[in-house]
Scaffold this motif. Sequence first.
Motif, PDB file in Angstrom:
ATOM      1  N   VAL A 198       1.728  -6.466   0.823  1.00 42.14           N
ATOM      2  CA  VAL A 198       3.386  -5.824   2.082  1.00 42.14           C
ATOM      3  C   VAL A 198       3.517  -7.740   2.049  1.00 42.14           C
ATOM      4  CG1 VAL A 198       2.823  -3.887   2.919  1.00 42.14           C
ATOM      5  CG2 VAL A 198       1.611  -5.609   3.110  1.00 42.14           C
ATOM      6  N   ARG A 211       8.632  -1.837   4.892  1.00 44.99           N
ATOM      7  CA  ARG A 211       8.448  -2.721   4.051  1.00 44.99           C
ATOM      8  C   ARG A 211       9.708  -1.768   2.832  1.00 44.99           C
ATOM      9  NH1 ARG A 211       8.069  -7.271   5.336  1.00 44.99           N
ATOM     10  NH2 ARG A 211       6.328  -8.396   5.252  1.00 44.99           N
ATOM     11  N   LYS A 252       3.543  -1.356   5.246  1.00 48.99           N
ATOM     12  CA  LYS A 252       4.345  -0.505   3.587  1.00 48.99           C
ATOM     13  C   LYS A 252       5.121   0.550   4.132  1.00 48.99           C
ATOM     14  CE  LYS A 252      -0.167  -0.005   1.057  1.00 48.99           C
ATOM     15  NZ  LYS A 252      -1.481   0.943   0.877  1.00 48.99           N
TER      16      LYS A 252
END
Length: 134
Positions: A125, A101, A98
């Motif tokens: 994700v 990203r 996470k």
Amino acid sequence: MFERLSIKMEPKVNFREQKKGIIFFKKCFKMRIAICDSDINQRKGLKKQLYRYSNSNKTEFIVEEFSSGEELLKSKNKYCLIFIEYSLLGINGLETAKQLRAYGCESDIIFLSHTTDFIFESFKVSPYRFLTKP
């Protein structure tokens, strides 16, 4: 998919291949791969398999190993492919993904886990694959 990967790949490298006394040069790319797993034996085994694949398919990989999500997040390198174990020490693999990203990382992520309990959570994700460990 190949267009997306070619942007992130390292410069071309020449491989020499010999056939019947003639040497051919093949253009290949270096692909940077990260393995983030708390178990050193799992990291070494996966790295060995990646290099075996690399040798048999005339590609060149640069494989970097990380034992925690924090180490991976501190890395300044961009990776084409990231293998992340879910049950890491410190922040888990999903939280690591996470954060990657959130930082704009577009790498293909492959989750590694002994369990499939978080597989639906991992879709947030956009992982490339989800593999269960033996």
